[in-house]
Write a protein that holds these residues in place. Structure first.
Motif, PDB file in Angstrom:
ATOM      1  N   THR A 120       3.740   8.312  -0.947  1.00  0.00           N
ATOM      2  CA  THR A 120       4.479   7.055  -1.069  1.00  0.00           C
ATOM      3  C   THR A 120       5.902   7.279  -1.564  1.00  0.00           C
ATOM      4  O   THR A 120       6.766   6.435  -1.339  1.00  0.00           O
ATOM      5  CB  THR A 120       3.756   6.099  -2.030  1.00  0.00           C
ATOM      6  OG1 THR A 120       3.625   6.706  -3.319  1.00  0.00           O
ATOM      7  CG2 THR A 120       2.374   5.742  -1.493  1.00  0.00           C
ATOM      8  N   GLY A 139      -3.378   2.442   0.037  1.00  0.00           N
ATOM      9  CA  GLY A 139      -2.292   3.245   0.578  1.00  0.00           C
ATOM     10  C   GLY A 139      -2.819   4.519   1.190  1.00  0.00           C
ATOM     11  O   GLY A 139      -3.904   4.529   1.771  1.00  0.00           O
ATOM     12  N   SER A 141       7.470   7.549   1.828  1.00  0.00           N
ATOM     13  CA  SER A 141       7.374   6.350   2.659  1.00  0.00           C
ATOM     14  C   SER A 141       8.186   5.198   2.086  1.00  0.00           C
ATOM     15  O   SER A 141       8.818   4.438   2.839  1.00  0.00           O
ATOM     16  CB  SER A 141       5.909   5.934   2.814  1.00  0.00           C
ATOM     17  OG  SER A 141       5.313   5.639   1.562  1.00  0.00           O
ATOM     18  N   GLY A 199       0.789  -1.223   0.000  1.00  0.00           N
ATOM     19  CA  GLY A 199       0.000   0.000   0.000  1.00  0.00           C
ATOM     20  C   GLY A 199       0.823   1.274   0.000  1.00  0.00           C
ATOM     21  O   GLY A 199       0.408   2.281  -0.573  1.00  0.00           O
ATOM     22  N   TRP A 200       2.006   1.230   0.625  1.00  0.00           N
ATOM     23  CA  TRP A 200       2.782   2.453   0.818  1.00  0.00           C
ATOM     24  C   TRP A 200       4.092   2.501   0.037  1.00  0.00           C
ATOM     25  O   TRP A 200       4.875   3.426   0.198  1.00  0.00           O
ATOM     26  CB  TRP A 200       3.061   2.652   2.307  1.00  0.00           C
ATOM     27  CG  TRP A 200       1.829   3.066   3.050  1.00  0.00           C
ATOM     28  CD1 TRP A 200       0.803   2.268   3.483  1.00  0.00           C
ATOM     29  CD2 TRP A 200       1.468   4.399   3.431  1.00  0.00           C
ATOM     30  NE1 TRP A 200      -0.169   3.004   4.104  1.00  0.00           N
ATOM     31  CE2 TRP A 200       0.217   4.323   4.090  1.00  0.00           C
ATOM     32  CE3 TRP A 200       2.076   5.639   3.280  1.00  0.00           C
ATOM     33  CZ2 TRP A 200      -0.432   5.444   4.600  1.00  0.00           C
ATOM     34  CZ3 TRP A 200       1.429   6.760   3.787  1.00  0.00           C
ATOM     35  CH2 TRP A 200       0.195   6.649   4.434  1.00  0.00           C
ATOM     36  N   SER A 201       4.340   1.515  -0.823  1.00  0.00           N
ATOM     37  CA  SER A 201       5.475   1.609  -1.732  1.00  0.00           C
ATOM     38  C   SER A 201       5.051   2.388  -2.977  1.00  0.00           C
ATOM     39  O   SER A 201       3.869   2.639  -3.197  1.00  0.00           O
ATOM     40  CB  SER A 201       5.976   0.213  -2.108  1.00  0.00           C
ATOM     41  OG  SER A 201       4.921  -0.563  -2.651  1.00  0.00           O
ATOM     42  N   ASP A 228      -4.926   5.786  -6.248  1.00  0.00           N
ATOM     43  CA  ASP A 228      -4.433   4.720  -5.382  1.00  0.00           C
ATOM     44  C   ASP A 228      -5.039   3.394  -5.824  1.00  0.00           C
ATOM     45  O   ASP A 228      -6.255   3.208  -5.770  1.00  0.00           O
ATOM     46  CB  ASP A 228      -4.819   5.022  -3.928  1.00  0.00           C
ATOM     47  CG  ASP A 228      -4.247   4.010  -2.953  1.00  0.00           C
ATOM     48  OD1 ASP A 228      -3.302   3.288  -3.335  1.00  0.00           O
ATOM     49  OD2 ASP A 228      -4.740   3.939  -1.813  1.00  0.00           O
TER      50      ASP A 228
END
Length: 264
Positions: A92, A82, A95, A42-44, A55
């Protein structure tokens, strides 16, 4: 290939706090990834999310024309919720800079940061080093996205930002001595040799990834190149603007030891 294991840090004054904090942050985020696998997806950084501002939350089938995708047993690319649609999805880019894809991935990145980060931080100063590090990582990610703007494979890792540190080290300390493993032996060579070979290898591998259709192992060589060139450029700006370096054991060593003096 030369594999660096340490450099000459005898003349540094005190710990490099930003380097240490960034290292700890990477370890903590990686530990969280192990406990929450969905966080990784989700956060890459997914290039299509950045270029479209949307998203992706559902797994996507592997495009037949993309031979470099690391496929899963389900023959699709996992996607998880994300931060949300634009502008939150762009978080992202930051992150992903603190995330890693495995123990080997994080170990290699932390080693390179530990070896080369402290010297560069002492030269830039802590606050400017943090800004420099994040800028290198962001530009590295943009470079990788430009190579595959519609890509669905998650991109993650501190490699691009660390590549910026390597580029700055090459500009600021080209003759500083680096200990490296070469064919089961430890040798000591100037930093320009180790880092010069490293960036040449990135260009060769990126050319190979573009020229052939074989699996490239998921290494973001474009991000490495983008981060490295950004680090070099920012270090050159630092030198050109005449920004004075704080007097320390490091500066006195560079002035007194001809083996450590810069070449440019």
């Amino acid at each position: 290939m030369l594999f660096p294991i340490s450099d000459d840090d005898r003349h540094l004054d005190g710990p490099a706090w930003a380097t240490i904090v960034l290292l700890v942050a990477n370890v903590l985020v990686f530990a969280y990834q192990l406990s929450e696998p969905a966080f990784t997806y989700g956060w890459s950084v997914v290039p299509e999310e950045i270029t479209t501002g949307q998203d992706l939350v559902n797994s996507r089938p592997i495009p037949e024309e993309d031979p470099n995708v690391q496929i899963t047993s389900a023959q699709d690319i996992p996607q998880r919720p994300g931060p949300g649609p634009a502008p939150l999805v762009y978080l992202t880019v930051l992150s992903a800079m603190f995330m890693h894809g495995g123990f080997g991935h994080i170990a290699g990145n932390l080693l390179y940061r530990w070896i080369f980060g402290d010297n560069v931080e002492h030269r830039f100063g802590t606050a400017r080093f943090v800004l420099f590090y994040l800028t290198s990582g962001i530009v590295a990610t943009i470079a990788q996205i430009l190579l595959d703007p519609d890509g669905l494979v998650p991109n993650l890792g501190a490699s691009g930002a660390i590549a910026g540190v390597l580029g700055a080290y090459l500009v600021l300390f080209p003759r500083n001595r680096v200990n490296a493993v070469f064919i089961f032996r430890v040798v000591t060579v100037p930093a320009v040799v180790v880092l010069g070979l490293w960036i040449v290898l990135q260009f060769v591998n990126q050319w190979g990834a573009l020229a052939v259709t074989e699996e490239t192992g998921g290494v973001a060589y474009g991000a490495h190149i983008g981060g490295f060139l950004t680090g070099m450029a920012l270090a050159l700006v630092l030198r050109a603007t005449g920004t004075k370096e704080q007097r320390s054991r490091l500066t006195r060593s560079m002035a007194s030891d001809p083996r450590n003096r810069t070449w440019w």
